[in-house]
Every structure is written in structure tokens, then in C-alpha cells.
Enzyme design. Structure first.
Site, PDB file in Angstrom:
ATOM      1  N   ASP A  84      17.294  56.121  -0.179  1.00  0.00           N
ATOM      2  CA  ASP A  84      16.559  55.062   0.511  1.00  0.00           C
ATOM      3  C   ASP A  84      15.106  54.985   0.052  1.00  0.00           C
ATOM      4  O   ASP A  84      14.424  54.003   0.289  1.00  0.00           O
ATOM      5  CB  ASP A  84      16.640  55.246   2.032  1.00  0.00           C
ATOM      6  CG  ASP A  84      16.285  56.653   2.473  1.00  0.00           C
ATOM      7  OD1 ASP A  84      16.059  57.524   1.601  1.00  0.00           O
ATOM      8  OD2 ASP A  84      16.224  56.890   3.684  1.00  0.00           O
ATOM      9  N   HIS A  85      14.661  56.049  -0.568  1.00  0.00           N
ATOM     10  CA  HIS A  85      13.312  56.102  -1.143  1.00  0.00           C
ATOM     11  C   HIS A  85      13.270  57.370  -1.950  1.00  0.00           C
ATOM     12  O   HIS A  85      14.222  58.159  -1.926  1.00  0.00           O
ATOM     13  CB  HIS A  85      12.241  56.125  -0.038  1.00  0.00           C
ATOM     14  CG  HIS A  85      12.402  57.278   0.906  1.00  0.00           C
ATOM     15  ND1 HIS A  85      11.998  58.553   0.587  1.00  0.00           N
ATOM     16  CD2 HIS A  85      12.979  57.364   2.128  1.00  0.00           C
ATOM     17  CE1 HIS A  85      12.299  59.355   1.593  1.00  0.00           C
ATOM     18  NE2 HIS A  85      12.914  58.676   2.538  1.00  0.00           N
ATOM     19  N   ASP A 133      18.438  59.026  14.359  1.00  0.00           N
ATOM     20  CA  ASP A 133      17.413  58.986  13.327  1.00  0.00           C
ATOM     21  C   ASP A 133      17.560  57.682  12.526  1.00  0.00           C
ATOM     22  O   ASP A 133      18.578  57.001  12.592  1.00  0.00           O
ATOM     23  CB  ASP A 133      17.573  60.215  12.423  1.00  0.00           C
ATOM     24  CG  ASP A 133      16.282  60.558  11.704  1.00  0.00           C
ATOM     25  OD1 ASP A 133      15.218  60.046  12.093  1.00  0.00           O
ATOM     26  OD2 ASP A 133      16.328  61.354  10.752  1.00  0.00           O
ATOM     27  N   HIS A 162       9.930  66.570   2.619  1.00  0.00           N
ATOM     28  CA  HIS A 162       8.633  66.342   3.280  1.00  0.00           C
ATOM     29  C   HIS A 162       7.811  67.637   3.346  1.00  0.00           C
ATOM     30  O   HIS A 162       6.661  67.646   2.926  1.00  0.00           O
ATOM     31  CB  HIS A 162       8.826  65.748   4.679  1.00  0.00           C
ATOM     32  CG  HIS A 162       8.986  64.264   4.655  1.00  0.00           C
ATOM     33  ND1 HIS A 162       7.961  63.434   4.271  1.00  0.00           N
ATOM     34  CD2 HIS A 162      10.027  63.460   4.954  1.00  0.00           C
ATOM     35  CE1 HIS A 162       8.369  62.171   4.338  1.00  0.00           C
ATOM     36  NE2 HIS A 162       9.627  62.163   4.735  1.00  0.00           N
ATOM     37  N   ASP A 182      15.711  64.727   2.435  1.00  0.00           N
ATOM     38  CA  ASP A 182      14.389  64.228   2.829  1.00  0.00           C
ATOM     39  C   ASP A 182      13.684  65.185   3.782  1.00  0.00           C
ATOM     40  O   ASP A 182      12.486  65.454   3.627  1.00  0.00           O
ATOM     41  CB  ASP A 182      14.554  62.864   3.484  1.00  0.00           C
ATOM     42  CG  ASP A 182      13.245  62.326   4.031  1.00  0.00           C
ATOM     43  OD1 ASP A 182      12.387  61.947   3.220  1.00  0.00           O
ATOM     44  OD2 ASP A 182      13.084  62.301   5.263  1.00  0.00           O
ATOM     45  N   THR A 191      18.211  56.457   9.529  1.00  0.00           N
ATOM     46  CA  THR A 191      19.311  56.026   8.661  1.00  0.00           C
ATOM     47  C   THR A 191      20.583  55.697   9.446  1.00  0.00           C
ATOM     48  O   THR A 191      21.102  54.577   9.330  1.00  0.00           O
ATOM     49  CB  THR A 191      19.569  57.082   7.572  1.00  0.00           C
ATOM     50  OG1 THR A 191      18.343  57.318   6.878  1.00  0.00           O
ATOM     51  CG2 THR A 191      20.646  56.637   6.609  1.00  0.00           C
ATOM     52  N   SER A 223      12.501  55.504   5.846  1.00  0.00           N
ATOM     53  CA  SER A 223      13.960  55.497   5.942  1.00  0.00           C
ATOM     54  C   SER A 223      14.483  54.416   6.874  1.00  0.00           C
ATOM     55  O   SER A 223      15.623  53.976   6.732  1.00  0.00           O
ATOM     56  CB  SER A 223      14.454  56.863   6.428  1.00  0.00           C
ATOM     57  OG  SER A 223      14.155  57.832   5.469  1.00  0.00           O
ATOM     58  N   ASP A 260      19.133  60.869   1.696  1.00  0.00           N
ATOM     59  CA  ASP A 260      17.814  60.443   2.172  1.00  0.00           C
ATOM     60  C   ASP A 260      16.736  61.048   1.279  1.00  0.00           C
ATOM     61  O   ASP A 260      16.664  62.259   1.122  1.00  0.00           O
ATOM     62  CB  ASP A 260      17.604  60.873   3.629  1.00  0.00           C
ATOM     63  CG  ASP A 260      16.567  60.016   4.314  1.00  0.00           C
ATOM     64  OD1 ASP A 260      15.453  59.888   3.783  1.00  0.00           O
ATOM     65  OD2 ASP A 260      16.877  59.456   5.382  1.00  0.00           O
TER      66      ASP A 260
END
Lengths: 576, 155
Positions: free
Chosen positions: A421-422, A235, A383, A379, A237, A176, A127
Site C-alpha cells: 500500500d506504500h 486497522d 516503522h 509495516d 487495511t 495505509s 503493508d
């Protein structure tokens, strides 16, 4: 402008045609042949049902879909009418043109190979996995000498690759939820949406649905399904493998949707949504006890690392592993620092343990399996700008890739896909050297020749640096951030919390880091309501190996990846 | 009382307000005798299959207690309740629903509706402890621990 609108309006009145605003699936949708989806047309204003004329490839939609629509004269919270046909499918591949009034969309309904190219698919998603995470993991784990890496990541030797564009139906950016949804359904959608197109109504469960890969597998054959994540299992994903909602925050309902699909292996955090509200710690608002419900379906329950190892031996091949009420702790906290929530959940397994157990359990199915493995905290630590934790999570994720590659060695009918995913706005720019003179941390940042090489050590050869708090470490910075105190150091007391919300709902720098020696205030460059760094719009690098992977090349969308998955698994092949 | 968000009260004003609320709700005497309760004391066991309240928490059910913590960003500016947390809360972009709160929170129901100011500092909340799952019929917020008829002040 106004004039042309008037002309349009008068034309409409004259001909009695209903003007469509949006048609779902959207223009240029790619749809797996035979897969169920919801068809919806939203009109700008209130129209009469009799004025609605919808043609699919020149034929009335009722003939093509084999059913009539539900017509809503005025939609809840909207100013216009809508026409909805739930659960339709197009079995014949080809180009479709849908015309409603002045609006038309084109769909590409795709078939797949008639017979599967693979028995198993392992889809590993880091992620937020960005290029800098990979580079950092390689340098931290293996080291670099005289310009050459001292070792290779497991990811580094996958055969094929593609750049993945992650933009959303409503934005160039992505989150996500809708990114994984596009991978897992073949349909792009809007930010926060999972398994649906995002329509205009408020209800998050009435949006036009598309089929998830788990549902497609259940519809077409007998493959086992596995979901592994270090996050809450509800979550975005893991949810996108099975769920349908406009709002990823509908976690209690997502838990229910996961139970409905009953993946054979479900391993991760988020037990709070599996417990009835009467149990302290539950985050449900009803009395459903999904732990008991899964057990009644023959699942072996594991709640820590020891129980997980035993569960792998269960004959049923069905394992429910819940290791945390919320998100699981990071590897750095679990194995090294014992911070975060490790004192409350001291015996959590890691992504490698979970991946091994999942493969052991799923491979008992003679028809093969689809396994999704998510390294979620790459991820979750990116953040809050906690780059050291994010990089160590990437090393762990790479070790899970290694487990998958080992499995594929003895099971060559296995397609492995490793992707993100990003991305995040992270870059590695050199090193930070504590031994440089003075107290001004900025002057200790080494760039170009001054960067030299970091001095991480891995004496026990486990692939993780023995400590991340070395005197010459990676200089990693984000290109976007809220107000925060930059400490130029790893966060040894627990995951970084860069900013705190004040009474105006603005995020301000967390004063807890103000007095760290050398800390400096960085004034944010994103809106003040942002609590942490944001996703980048940059492309994702996908890598793959195994049968079917030769189709990955160049630039692709996440939705194109689904097409390759569907083809490898022959999800659109003719029914026997 | 604080009439508007734009008025930032002094510490003294806040204290006066807290005391006033206590008097209004008739718990002044309880406040004096309130037993201190720490976040660390709340649960005896934290596990995947649920939490267990500590003996101390269970024993104090229905009694006046006082707790130190941080006021989480209120859901609304004016309300009769707020969430007391052990550490300052920073919510993630997608944690807008109440379901994403951590476990170790206490919902503080005030004697009367107030306009909040997030002081970004430790506060003390005093009220009658209520133990057990309860769903707020107005907000749908599920809480395990509550302080009723509560007041608060800067610590």
C-alpha cells in the site's frame, strides 16, 4: 491578484451565481457504473440555494440523480454553504462533466465486462511492502551463491506486474488507510480517510461516501467475502474493505461497520473492539458485544490456532477468528523468540494458517469469493526500524502467497494480486560482520566486495533462518528516522522502540539501547514529533496472476487496480 | 508547586510537591501503609475474550496502593490525571486516540490539578485503587484500573 478576485466577485454578484469551492467526487474520479456514492459541493462562502445551479452533462443534477439535494446554508466549522445528495448512482458508463458556477469536474464512469472473468479473487497486501523487503526476504530465506539466488520467492513467479503510484488527494505521501481505500473503492482520498472523500467538516462520519468492494459484491451477487490480517481487524487495511470514516482511528465504529457487512471470514487481532465495555480489556465505549452478535449470525468462533484448525471444518463457512486483543505478534516473536506479547497470547496462528482456513471456508461458496489477506506487521515493524522482524514478516507473507498460488492451481478461475500500500525508506547495502576487527560497529559494515554473503542457515528447510542473530547479517538501514541508537544488531529482546516522547512532545532516542555494545546515537532527520520512520513516496510493485491479470502493466494508480478488480468480477455489468 | 512547563523542577521539588499533594488530600497515613502493586500482578488471566483481574488486584480494591512505572506522555500539559505505564510509551503516528493505549495501564487521578513534567524516569504513584470499567465523563477515557486521590514522586 486582489484585482482579479474583485473582478470575479463582482461578476458573481452580477450574475447571482454561487461559486463552488470543491465538488465531490473530485475531478478525474473514476466511478464504477451503478455504484452508489455521495455527491457534495462545498461553497467558499454562504450562498442562497436558489443561486445554486448544478449541471451534470448539461442537465439539472436533480434530473440526472433522480433526487433533490440537502442544502446546508452554513456548514459546521466552515464559512460556507454546501449541497449534498447522498447515495446517488450513474448506471450509464461514459464521460460526465459536472458544472457548478465557475467550477467544473470531469468524471469517468466505467462499465465492466458483462460476465465475470474469474470466480475468486485473492488480494494479498503486504503493508509497507517495498523492494528491499522482497530482496531481504529472498536473501534471508533462500540465500545467494556466486551472484545467483539459491531459490525463488512465491512472489517471484507471478506473471504480470505494474508500478503503483500511491499519492493522496491531499499529499504526495500516503498512509495505509487511504491507499487501501483507493484499492478497495476506486477513489483516491486523503490521508487517514477510508471509503469517503475528505470534506471540510469536523465530523468524521459525514464525509461523502463511495462504495467499497465488499458493498459492491453484496449489491451485485452472492460471493463470499473474507478478511484476514495480522493487525487489529479495525486497522486501516482491513477496515478499508468495508468501512467509511474520515478518521482511521474510529476503531469502535469500524468494528460495527464490519459487522454490518458480515464478511463470511474475519480473522485477525483486535478483539478489544468486539467486546462490550463492561468486559475488562474492551476498548469499546458501549455495551455492544460483537463476539456474541457474530456467533448469533452462525459464525464459528476461534480464539487460538487450535480452534482455528477446527473452525475450518465448520459447515456454515462462516468463521470469526480473534487471536489477540490488539495487533498479533510477529512470526519472529511467535515462533522463535517468544517475546512481544507471546506470553499472554501463546497460541496465535500465523498468516499462513489464517489464509489456509479462510480459503477452506470461503471455497464452500459456490459463487466464489473475494479474500483480502494482509501481512500487516511488515509495516508495523518497519516503522520502528526493526528490519529483521519486517523481513521475517515478509517471508511469512510470501508463504501466504504460496498458499494462494496452490489454491489457484486447482481453482484456475482465480485472480491473485500481490501488492503493497506504500513503501518504506529501507535499503539493504551489504552485510555486518561481527568477525571484522575492533569494536566500532561502523567498521564492521561491509559494502561492495567487502559485503560478501551473509551466513544465515536454514537447517530444517522451513524457509526461515534458524536464527537471525548470525555473525554476518544483512546491513539494512532506513533513509529517515527519529533520534535513535543504532545497534547494528537484531533486537532479540522484543520489537525495537527507537524513540520515546518527552514532555515537549518531542521524540528522543530511547535510552534503553544506549548501552548495547557498539550502539551509536543517530540524530534524526525528520521532525521531532515523529516517533518512528515514515512511509516513503516511492512506487509500489504490484504483481498478479490469473484471468484479468493481463491488464496490469506500466504505471497505474491504486484506483486503476480497483477498475481491474471490478472488471474481473463484472461488478458493473448489466443487471440480469 | 510547579507553575509552568518552562520550569524544570528538581527532584526535591517534585518530592515536596508529591508530599504536599498527599497532605492536602489527606492520605498521608494511607501512603505510609500503601501496599505495593506491580504491573505483573494486575491481571490473573489475559485472553482474547477479555482480561481477568488477579485475586491480589481484587483484594486491594478500595485500599491504598503504590505502583512503580512511567508517566505516559500526558494528553494535556496541565491536568488532574495521567496514565501510568509499565514501560516508557512511544505512540505511533495514528495512536492519537485514547483507545490505542495498551491494556496494562493504570489511570492516576491526582488530588489536584498539576502541570506535568515528563521525567523519562521511573516514578512511584500512590493512591486508592479503584477496580472496574469506568468512563471519565470529562474526557470519555475508559479505564479499568485507577488510583484516586493520588500523588506521585520520582522513584
Amino acid at each position: 491578484m486582489r484585482k482579479s478576485l474583485l473582478v470575479l466577485l463582482s461578476t458573481a454578484l452580477l450574475s447571482g451565481t454561487a461559486f463552488a469551492d470543491t465538488i465531490y467526487p473530485l475531478d478525474r474520479a473514476t466511478i464504477l457504473a451503478g455504484s452508489p456514492f455521495d455527491f457534495k459541493i462545498e461553497f467558499d462562502g454562504v450562498v442562497k440555494k436558489d443561486d445554486v445551479k448544478v449541471l451534470v452533462n448539461g442537465e439539472d443534477y436533480k434530473t440526472v440523480f433522480g433526487k433533490d439535494a440537502t442544502f446546508v446554508e452554513k456548514e459546521d466549522g466552515a464559512q460556507g454553504s454546501a449541497l449534498i445528495v447522498r447515495n446517488v448512482a450513474l448506471s450509464k458508463p461514459g464521460a460526465y462533466k459536472v458544472v457548478a458556477g465557475n467550477k467544473s469536474v470531469a468524471w469517468d464512469v466505467f462499465g465492466t465486462s458483462a460476465t465475470p472473468k474469474v470466480k475468486n479473487v485473492i488480494f494479498l497486501l503486504g503493508d509497507g511492502l517495498s523492494v528491499a523487503h522482497r530482496t531481504g526476504a529472498r536473501i534471508m530465506s533462500k540465500g545467494v551463491t556466486e551472484g545467483k539466488a539459491n531459490g525463488r520467492l512465491n512472489m517471484d513467479d507471478l506473471d504480470r506486474m505494474a508500478f503503483i503510484g500511491t499519492s493522496s488527494t491531499d499529499s504526495i505521501a500516503v498512509d495505509s488507510a487511504n491507499s487501501m481505500s483507493a484499492y478497495m473503492t476506486g477513489h483516491k482520498t486523503a490521508i487517514n480517510a477510508i471509503g469517503v472523500y475528505a470534506d471540510r467538516t469536523k465530523d468524521s462520519f459525514d464525509d461523502p461516501r463511495v462504495e467499497t468492494i465488499a458493498e459492491a459484491l453484496r449489491r451485485t451477487g452472492g460471493k463470499a467475502i473474507g478478511i484476514v490480517s495480522t493487525s487489529e481487524l479495525q486497522d486501516a487495511t482491513p477496515a478499508a474493505v468495508v468501512a467509511h470514516t474520515r478518521r482511521r482511528a474510529d476503531k469502535a465504529e469500524i468494528a460495527e461497520m464490519m459487522f454490518k457487512v458480515k464478511p463470511e471470514v474475519v480473522l485477525g487481532g483486535g478483539s478489544a473492539y468486539f467486546l462490550p465495555k463492561s468486559t475488562p480489556g474492551s476498548k469499546r465505549k458501549d455495551d455492544q458485544n460483537f463476539v456474541e452478535m457474530f456467533k448469533q449470525e452462525g459464525y464459528q468462533l476461534a480464539t487460538d490456532k487450535t480452534e482455528l484448525a477446527n473452525a475450518a471444518k465448520s459447515n456454515s463457512g462462516k468463521v470469526l477468528g480473534l487471536f489477540h486483543t490488539g495487533n498479533m505478534d510477529t512470526l519472529l516473536d511467535r515462533e522463535f523468540l517468544k517475546k512481544g506479547t507471546v506470553s499472554a497470547f501463546p497460541n496465535q496462528p500465523g498468516l499462513v494458517d489464517m489464509t489456509k482456513t479462510a480459503l477452506e471456508a470461503l471455497s464452500k461458496n459456490k459463487d466464489g469469493f473475494f479474500l483480502m489477506v494482509e501481512g500487516a506487521s511488515i509495516d508495523k515493524m518497519s516503522h520502528p526500524l526493526d528490519w529483521d522482524r519486517a523481513i521475517v514478516e515478509t517471508i511469512e507473507f510470501d508463504k501466504a502467497v504460496g498458499v494462494a498460488r496452490d489454491f489457484a492451481k486447482s481453482n484456475p478461475e482465480t485472480l491473485i494480486i500481490v501488492t503493497g500500500d506504500h513503501t518504506h525508506g529501507l535499503s539493504i547495502i551489504g552485510t555486518i560482520d561481527d568477525d571484522k576487527p575492533g569494536t566500532d560497529m561502523r567498521q564492521k559494515v561491509g559494502t561492495y566486495a567487502e559485503a560478501g554473503f551473509p551466513n544465515y542457515a536454514d537447517a530444517n528447510g522451513d524457509g526461515y533462518p534458524d536464527t537471525i542473530d548470525v555473525t554476518r547479517r544483512l546491513a539494512m538501514f532506513a533513509n529517515n528516522y527519529p533520534d535513535y541508537y543504532e545497534t547494528f544488531r537484531p533486537k532479540m529482546d522484543g520489537p525495537f522502540v527507537p524513540a520515546i516522547q518527552n514532555e515537549k512532545k518531542d521524540y528522543v532516542a530511547n535510552e534503553a539501547y544506549k548501552n548495547v555494545p557498539g550502539a551509536v546515537l543517530r540524530t534524526g532527520n525528520i521532525p521531532r514529533d515523529a516517533d518512528s520512520g515514515v512511509h516513503a513516496v516511492d512506487d509500489v510493485v504490484l504483481q498478479a496472476t490469473g484471468p484479468g491479470s493481463e491488464l496490469f502493466h506500466g504505471y497505474m494508480e491504486e484506483s486503476d487496480v480497483y477498475r481491474i478488480l471490478a472488471d474481473a468480477l463484472a461488478l458493473g455489468g448489466p443487471k440480469s | 508547586m510547579i507553575d509552568s512547563l518552562h520550569v524544570r523542577p528538581t527532584r526535591r521539588q517534585l518530592l515536596r510537591m508529591a508530599v504536599g499533594t498527599a497532605v492536602l488530600s489527606g492520605i498521608t497515613s494511607a501512603k505510609a501503609a500503601a501496599a505495593p502493586l506491580d504491573f505483573d500482578d494486575l491481571y490473573g488471566k489475559i485472553g482474547v475474550l477479555g482480561l481477568e483481574f488477579s485475586a491480589k488486584t481484587k483484594a486491594l480494591n478500595g485500599a491504598a496502593v503504590t505502583m512503580r512505572g512511567f508517566m505516559a506522555p500526558p494528553l494535556k500539559a496541565e491536568s488532574d490525571f495521567f496514565v501510568l505505564t509499565e514501560i516508557p510509551m512511544a505512540l505511533c503516528p495514528f495512536c492519537s486516540s485514547d483507545s490505542d493505549w495498551p491494556d496494562n495501564i493504570v489511570v492516576v487521578y491526582l488530588g489536584q490539578k498539576q502541570t506535568f513534567v515528563q521525567s523519562n524516569a521511573v516514578i512511584t504513584a500512590t493512591g486508592t485503587l479503584e477496580v472496574g470499567s469506568w468512563t471519565d465523563p470529562q474526557t470519555g477515557f475508559v479505564s479499568l484500573l485507577r488510583l484516586r486521590n493520588a500523588s506521585f514522586a520520582l522513584a
